[in-house]
Design a protein around this motif. Structure first.
Motif, short mmCIF file in Angstrom:
data_model
loop_
_atom_site.label_atom_id
_atom_site.label_comp_id
_atom_site.label_asym_id
_atom_site.label_seq_id
_atom_site.Cartn_x
_atom_site.Cartn_y
_atom_site.Cartn_z
N ALA A 1 0.85 -1.19 0.00
CA ALA A 1 0.00 0.00 0.00
C ALA A 1 0.89 1.24 0.00
N SER A 2 0.60 2.19 -0.88
CA SER A 2 1.40 3.40 -1.02
C SER A 2 0.51 4.63 -0.97
N VAL A 3 1.04 5.72 -0.40
CA VAL A 3 0.35 7.00 -0.44
C VAL A 3 0.84 7.72 -1.68
N LYS A 4 -0.06 8.01 -2.58
CA LYS A 4 0.28 8.66 -3.85
C LYS A 4 -0.46 9.99 -3.95
N SER A 5 -0.09 10.76 -4.97
CA SER A 5 -0.69 12.07 -5.19
C SER A 5 -1.19 12.16 -6.62
N GLN A 6 -2.36 12.78 -6.80
CA GLN A 6 -2.89 13.04 -8.14
C GLN A 6 -2.11 14.22 -8.71
N GLY A 7 -1.14 13.99 -9.56
CA GLY A 7 -0.31 15.05 -10.10
C GLY A 7 0.70 15.52 -9.06
N ILE A 8 1.25 16.73 -9.26
CA ILE A 8 2.28 17.23 -8.35
C ILE A 8 1.68 17.72 -7.03
N ILE A 9 0.59 18.48 -7.12
CA ILE A 9 0.00 19.04 -5.89
C ILE A 9 -1.44 18.59 -5.71
N GLY A 10 -1.82 17.48 -6.30
CA GLY A 10 -3.20 17.01 -6.23
C GLY A 10 -3.52 16.32 -4.91
N ASP A 11 -4.74 15.81 -4.83
CA ASP A 11 -5.19 15.09 -3.64
C ASP A 11 -4.42 13.80 -3.47
N LYS A 12 -4.26 13.40 -2.22
CA LYS A 12 -3.59 12.14 -1.91
C LYS A 12 -4.60 10.99 -1.95
N TYR A 13 -4.10 9.81 -2.26
CA TYR A 13 -4.92 8.60 -2.26
C TYR A 13 -4.04 7.41 -1.93
N ILE A 14 -4.65 6.27 -1.67
CA ILE A 14 -3.93 5.04 -1.38
C ILE A 14 -3.91 4.18 -2.65
N GLN A 15 -2.72 3.79 -3.07
CA GLN A 15 -2.56 2.89 -4.21
C GLN A 15 -2.13 1.54 -3.67
N VAL A 16 -2.91 0.51 -3.92
CA VAL A 16 -2.57 -0.84 -3.49
C VAL A 16 -2.05 -1.60 -4.69
N THR A 17 -0.81 -2.09 -4.57
CA THR A 17 -0.21 -2.92 -5.61
C THR A 17 -0.35 -4.36 -5.16
N LEU A 18 -1.15 -5.11 -5.89
CA LEU A 18 -1.45 -6.49 -5.49
C LEU A 18 -0.25 -7.40 -5.68
N GLY A 19 -0.05 -8.30 -4.73
CA GLY A 19 1.00 -9.30 -4.82
C GLY A 19 0.47 -10.55 -5.49
N GLY A 20 1.26 -11.60 -5.46
CA GLY A 20 0.89 -12.83 -6.14
C GLY A 20 0.55 -13.98 -5.20
N ASP A 21 0.57 -13.74 -3.90
CA ASP A 21 0.30 -14.80 -2.93
C ASP A 21 -1.15 -15.25 -3.02
N GLU A 22 -1.38 -16.53 -2.78
CA GLU A 22 -2.74 -17.05 -2.80
C GLU A 22 -3.50 -16.73 -1.52
N LYS A 23 -2.79 -16.50 -0.43
CA LYS A 23 -3.42 -16.17 0.85
C LYS A 23 -3.73 -14.67 0.87
N SER A 24 -4.94 -14.32 1.32
CA SER A 24 -5.37 -12.92 1.34
C SER A 24 -5.56 -12.43 2.77
N TYR A 25 -5.53 -11.09 2.92
CA TYR A 25 -5.80 -10.50 4.23
C TYR A 25 -7.26 -10.72 4.60
N PRO A 26 -7.53 -11.07 5.86
CA PRO A 26 -8.93 -11.19 6.29
C PRO A 26 -9.50 -9.79 6.56
N PRO A 27 -10.81 -9.65 6.62
CA PRO A 27 -11.39 -8.36 7.01
C PRO A 27 -10.83 -7.92 8.37
N GLY A 28 -10.40 -6.68 8.44
CA GLY A 28 -9.80 -6.16 9.67
C GLY A 28 -8.30 -6.40 9.75
N GLY A 29 -7.73 -7.05 8.74
CA GLY A 29 -6.29 -7.31 8.72
C GLY A 29 -5.50 -6.03 8.51
N THR A 30 -4.18 -6.11 8.70
CA THR A 30 -3.33 -4.93 8.60
C THR A 30 -2.21 -5.16 7.59
#
Length: 149
Positions: free
Chosen positions: A97-126
């Protein structure tokens, strides 16, 4: 007799209209107990989330899949971001998970880059594999005052 039948019919349509208006208000207002069945929460720990706000987008490959719901500090003084993500999206445990910006001075958002593992985070995971926000102001001030290492 015919007049009371019309009044009952009008009353029925009026009640149906108010119920539809109430449902629409709940859906558009994103009331949690209405939208929770379609999503789940997951957390991410960051060293720095400068500029990220509640309500910011959560994106995977540029597609919005959720929203930031809560920002807090944990006992280790790290920023904990609680995200509400579409239930159809499974986030593998090796995702980043990365904090990214829309352009140089745009709004921030979270970019999630998915991995290849078959196991996933459960709801409430960190998610602990994160990339913090780049603080553009501090980079510019270091460059301007010659404190670049």
């Amino acid at each position: 007799m015919g007049n009371s039948r019309v009044e009952i019919l009008v009353g029925f349509f009026l009640i149906c209209g108010f119920l539809a208006l109430g449902w629409l208000a709940l859906k558009l207002g994103e009331v949690p107990w209405v939208t929770d069945s379609k999503s789940y929460t997951i957390n991410a720990e960051f060293d720095n989330i400068a500029g990220l706000k509640t309500g910011a987008d959560v994106q995977i490959a540029g597609v919005v899949v959720g929203k930031v719901r809560h920002l807090a500090l944990n006992k280790d003084k790290q920023a904990v971001v609680t995200m509400q993500v579409d239930r159809a999206i499974a986030i593998p445990v090796d995702s980043v998970a990365s904090v990214k910006s829309q352009g140089i001075i745009g709004d921030k958002y979270i970019q999630v880059t998915l991995g290849g593992d078959e196991k996933s985070y459960p709801p409430g995971g960190t998610i602990v594999d994160t990339e913090s926000a780049v603080d553009l102001e501090s980079l510019i001030s270091k460059f301007a005052f010659g404190q670049v290492k």
